[in-house]
Design a protein around this motif. Structure first.
Motif, PDB file in Angstrom:
ATOM      1  N   ARG A  87       4.425   7.245  -6.708  1.00  0.00           N
ATOM      2  CA  ARG A  87       3.622   8.227  -7.445  1.00  0.00           C
ATOM      3  C   ARG A  87       3.970   9.656  -7.037  1.00  0.00           C
ATOM      4  O   ARG A  87       3.701  10.600  -7.785  1.00  0.00           O
ATOM      5  CB  ARG A  87       2.128   7.951  -7.226  1.00  0.00           C
ATOM      6  N   ALA A  88       4.559   9.815  -5.858  1.00  0.00           N
ATOM      7  CA  ALA A  88       5.016  11.136  -5.394  1.00  0.00           C
ATOM      8  C   ALA A  88       6.493  11.353  -5.729  1.00  0.00           C
ATOM      9  O   ALA A  88       7.141  12.239  -5.163  1.00  0.00           O
ATOM     10  CB  ALA A  88       4.793  11.271  -3.896  1.00  0.00           C
ATOM     11  N   ALA A  89       7.011  10.543  -6.666  1.00  0.00           N
ATOM     12  CA  ALA A  89       8.403  10.662  -7.146  1.00  0.00           C
ATOM     13  C   ALA A  89       9.433  10.328  -6.083  1.00  0.00           C
ATOM     14  O   ALA A  89      10.571  10.793  -6.142  1.00  0.00           O
ATOM     15  CB  ALA A  89       8.657  12.052  -7.725  1.00  0.00           C
ATOM     16  N   ALA A 127       6.376  16.928   5.630  1.00  0.00           N
ATOM     17  CA  ALA A 127       5.810  17.564   4.443  1.00  0.00           C
ATOM     18  C   ALA A 127       5.443  16.521   3.393  1.00  0.00           C
ATOM     19  O   ALA A 127       4.398  16.628   2.737  1.00  0.00           O
ATOM     20  CB  ALA A 127       6.795  18.574   3.868  1.00  0.00           C
ATOM     21  N   LEU A 128       6.283  15.523   3.218  1.00  0.00           N
ATOM     22  CA  LEU A 128       5.991  14.466   2.254  1.00  0.00           C
ATOM     23  C   LEU A 128       4.755  13.674   2.663  1.00  0.00           C
ATOM     24  O   LEU A 128       3.947  13.277   1.820  1.00  0.00           O
ATOM     25  CB  LEU A 128       7.201  13.542   2.110  1.00  0.00           C
ATOM     26  N   ASP A 149      13.987  15.518  -5.252  1.00  0.00           N
ATOM     27  CA  ASP A 149      15.199  16.338  -5.315  1.00  0.00           C
ATOM     28  C   ASP A 149      16.442  15.592  -4.839  1.00  0.00           C
ATOM     29  O   ASP A 149      17.507  16.201  -4.676  1.00  0.00           O
ATOM     30  CB  ASP A 149      15.009  17.606  -4.481  1.00  0.00           C
ATOM     31  N   GLY A 150      16.303  14.290  -4.598  1.00  0.00           N
ATOM     32  CA  GLY A 150      17.440  13.479  -4.190  1.00  0.00           C
ATOM     33  C   GLY A 150      17.752  13.522  -2.711  1.00  0.00           C
ATOM     34  O   GLY A 150      18.761  12.968  -2.271  1.00  0.00           O
ATOM     35  N   THR A 169       0.829  -1.210   0.000  1.00  0.00           N
ATOM     36  CA  THR A 169       0.000   0.000   0.000  1.00  0.00           C
ATOM     37  C   THR A 169       0.861   1.257   0.000  1.00  0.00           C
ATOM     38  O   THR A 169       0.618   2.196  -0.765  1.00  0.00           O
ATOM     39  CB  THR A 169      -0.921   0.013   1.235  1.00  0.00           C
ATOM     40  N   VAL A 170       1.886   1.273   0.847  1.00  0.00           N
ATOM     41  CA  VAL A 170       2.663   2.491   1.073  1.00  0.00           C
ATOM     42  C   VAL A 170       3.609   2.814  -0.081  1.00  0.00           C
ATOM     43  O   VAL A 170       3.659   3.960  -0.565  1.00  0.00           O
ATOM     44  CB  VAL A 170       3.449   2.383   2.396  1.00  0.00           C
ATOM     45  N   PHE A 171       4.379   1.829  -0.559  1.00  0.00           N
ATOM     46  CA  PHE A 171       5.457   2.159  -1.484  1.00  0.00           C
ATOM     47  C   PHE A 171       5.000   2.545  -2.886  1.00  0.00           C
ATOM     48  O   PHE A 171       5.581   3.461  -3.492  1.00  0.00           O
ATOM     49  CB  PHE A 171       6.494   1.036  -1.496  1.00  0.00           C
TER      50      PHE A 171
END
Length: 304
Positions: free
Chosen positions: A233-235, A294-295, A255-256, A226-228
């Motif tokens: 999808r959020a890069a 934030a993520l 952004d690495g 579910t999580v990964f």
């Protein structure tokens, strides 16, 4: 050869000793730097520079560990060592012992030992120092050090698995695990997990983390599946690598920046535990650190 060059030649060994005693990259680096300052300030050249520096860094590490243990008692949630992606010290004749001793599982077992037991065990069992050198390093008699080693071996043996994974098989299993993880393949993940597998996160109260460990192959597979994919999808990407000598990965944002590390404990052809370090304080040595809060908010907005 000057002192600086001689010290640089031993820096990898000194860091590796300090890291195994402390379980912290930052504290180990500080201990090595302090050892250099003391060596540089010593008026006379030591007869055995390696023994002198090993003694110095060990005594510094013991002192740091004694105060660190008090802080760890008040740590929020599970405590894991700071992730180490590459051990700077290599010895082909002791490669297996070195790799095993830096694993997360071994470092957690070392946490059960007293600071003196831990230092003696690391010097004797991991780096093969003779008992005269060990005794000089910790300021105890050789007889006392032999007793400390016996006690430490017993504590370590009580928590170790009876069998170890073949390195090739372990890495092949890890590759299948991460392939299934990326696409959210629940059945594929579950087939690779031990029945009693656990996933545990170390956020230290400074990043989002699981409220409690998740156990059982079915529960863990569904959680991961579910999580990964949502993270992808959020890069957020997973960069497979060794973490503390075990198969693992570093998660990075678009952004690495480092989000977390993941280490897999593989035994008997299955993943037995998954340990995630997301505490930003423990990731800073790997580079710029992502804002996990934030993520998390970003992922939640995507779901709404």
């Amino acid at each position: 050869m000057g002192r600086a060059e001689e010290f640089q030649g031993l820096r990898g060994l000194l860091f590796s000793i300090a890291y195994r005693v402390l379980g912290s990259v930052g504290e180990a680096e500080d201990a090595v730097q302090e050892a250099w300052l003391r060596y540089a300030a010593t008026p006379a050249e030591p007869r055995d520079v390696k023994a002198f520096l090993a003694t110095t860094v060990t005594r510094i590490a013991i002192d740091v560990l004694r105060s660190a243990r008090v802080r760890r008692e008040a740590y929020v949630g599970p405590w894991f060592p700071e992730p180490l992606l590459a051990d700077p010290y290599e010895d082909p004749q002791r490669a297996a012992e070195l790799a095993d001793s830096v694993s997360t599982a071994a470092l957690l077992l070392l946490e059960r030992l007293s600071p003196l037991e831990r230092a003696v065990f690391v010097l004797r069992e991991v780096f093969d120092f003779g008992f005269p050198e060990v005794a000089a390093a910790v300021g105890r008699s050789e007889a006392a050090c032999r007793q400390l080693v016996v006690r430490a071996r017993r504590h370590m043996a009580e928590g170790r698995p009876r069998f170890t994974a073949d390195r090739g098989e372990r890495d092949a299993l890890a590759a299948r695990f991460f392939a299934a993880l990326r696409v959210g393949d629940v059945a594929g993940l579950q087939s690779l997990l031990a029945a009693d597998v656990t996933v545990v996160g170390d956020g230290g109260g400074k990043a989002p983390q699981l409220a409690r460990p998740v156990a059982g192959a079915g529960h863990v597979a569904r959680l991961l599946a579910t999580v990964f994919p949502r993270m992808a999808r959020a890069a957020i990407t997973l960069e497979p690598c060794e973490v503390n000598g075990e198969p693992g990965a570093v998660a990075r944002d678009r952004d690495g920046r480092v989000l977390h590390t993941m280490a897999l404990d593989v035994l008997d052809g299955r993943v037995r535990s998954i340990r995630v370090v997301i505490n930003p304080d423990k990731l800073a040595h790997l580079g710029p650190v992502a804002d996990a809060w934030a993520l998390t908010r970003q992922l939640r907005r995507r779901e709404d």
